[in-house]
Design a protein around this motif. Structure first.
Motif, PDB file in Angstrom:
ATOM      1  N   UNK A   1       0.802  -1.222   0.000  1.00 44.35           N
ATOM      2  CA  UNK A   1       0.000   0.000   0.000  1.00 44.35           C
ATOM      3  C   UNK A   1       0.833   1.268   0.000  1.00 44.35           C
ATOM      4  N   UNK A   2       1.979   1.245  -0.684  1.00 45.08           N
ATOM      5  CA  UNK A   2       2.848   2.426  -0.635  1.00 45.08           C
ATOM      6  C   UNK A   2       2.982   3.037  -2.012  1.00 45.08           C
ATOM      7  N   UNK A   3       3.159   4.356  -2.080  1.00 45.57           N
ATOM      8  CA  UNK A   3       3.507   4.923  -3.389  1.00 45.57           C
ATOM      9  C   UNK A   3       4.897   4.405  -3.765  1.00 45.57           C
ATOM     10  N   UNK A   4       5.024   3.797  -4.921  1.00 44.31           N
ATOM     11  CA  UNK A   4       6.276   3.099  -5.247  1.00 44.31           C
ATOM     12  C   UNK A   4       7.074   3.749  -6.368  1.00 44.31           C
ATOM     13  N   UNK A   5       6.601   4.893  -6.871  1.00 49.11           N
ATOM     14  CA  UNK A   5       7.284   5.501  -8.018  1.00 49.11           C
ATOM     15  C   UNK A   5       7.088   7.009  -8.037  1.00 49.11           C
TER      16      UNK A   5
END
Ligand code: HPA
Length: 238
Positions: free
Chosen positions: A105-109
């Motif tokens: 559930x993390x912003x990855x980019x």
């Protein structure tokens, strides 16, 4: 200011310095600027001072963008990790060479479409080979024993894993488990910064041997952290 250290669990300072706030599109980040023999090295405690930010809530994009904006090109980081490989025991130090991503559930980019062209960043060497090799060489000179290279499984946390999850990770080739390397390593790559991570084995993963306590984790890190950050600084001074 081209060189930075990101301190993981248990590594909350690397020397004296002053603090500097950097504003980014993703939020403001407070960095410590250390003056080491006339050279400025940046220190960023990943979980905030006093370990107040849990792994899934760290603002990874703000952290990495702040480092980039201040001119950083090279980053060494530490990570407290559990071991699911019999070869690596609590107290051992390993160099992370690849990862398996089990975050959720993390912003990855930094690449979010819109006007930007689609970018797919290369992951054949996610952790900078050059920084890894330098760490091996300098650790040897400084008498720190490194147990080997390790594949880092990144879980979402903040809960620890179940025994069955750990069995699965072992079968997939994971050696150590932590909660922060993804997306940090990916974002560094997207911004073109060389990034490497040294893992400090703080515990056996769930079901491998005895139960995990936070107390054990902090105690094992205490033993190694100064030596590791000193080695980072020695490399940066070369
Ligand atoms: N699992 C996940 N993250 C960790 C562990 C673990 O066993 N030890 C330190 N960080």
């Amino acid at each position: 200011m081209e060189k930075a250290i990101i301190g993981g669990t248990g590594v909350y300072d690397a020397g004296d310095g002053y603090s500097k706030k950097v504003k980014t599109k993703y939020g403001e980040v407070e960095l410590d600027i250390l003056n080491i023999d006339g050279e400025e090295i940046i220190f960023l405690p990943r979980h905030g001072k006093g370990h107040s930010v849990p792994p899934h809530l760290i603002n990874y994009r703000a952290n990495m963008m702040a480092l980039r904006e201040i001119g950083v090109k090279y980053i060494y980081s530490t990570a407290a990790v559990g071991s699911c490989n019999d070869k690596y025991e609590p107290g051992d130090v390993v160099v992370i060479k690849d990862f398996l991503d089990f975050t959720k559930s993390r912003p990855v980019t930094f690449f979010e479409g819109g006007d930007e062209s689609v970018k797919h960043v290369d992951m054949s060497d996610p952790y900078c080979r050059n920084l890894r090799e330098k760490f091996y060489a300098t650790a040897k000179e400084q008498g720190l024993s490194i147990k080997g290279d390790a594949v880092y499984v990144c879980t979402e946390g903040p809960r620890f894993e179940t025994a069955q999850e750990i069995n699965m990770f072992k079968k997939m080739g994971g050696d150590v488990v932590g909660m922060t390397s993804v997306p940090e390593v990916v974002l560094a790559k997207e911004l073109g910064m060389c990034y490497a991570t040294v893992g400090i084995i703080s515990n056996w993963c769930t079901g491998v041997k005895e139960e995990i306590t936070l107390h054990d984790i902090q105690g094992t890190i205490e033993k190694n952290k100064e030596k590791i950050t000193d080695i980072f600084i020695k490399i940066f001074q070369q």
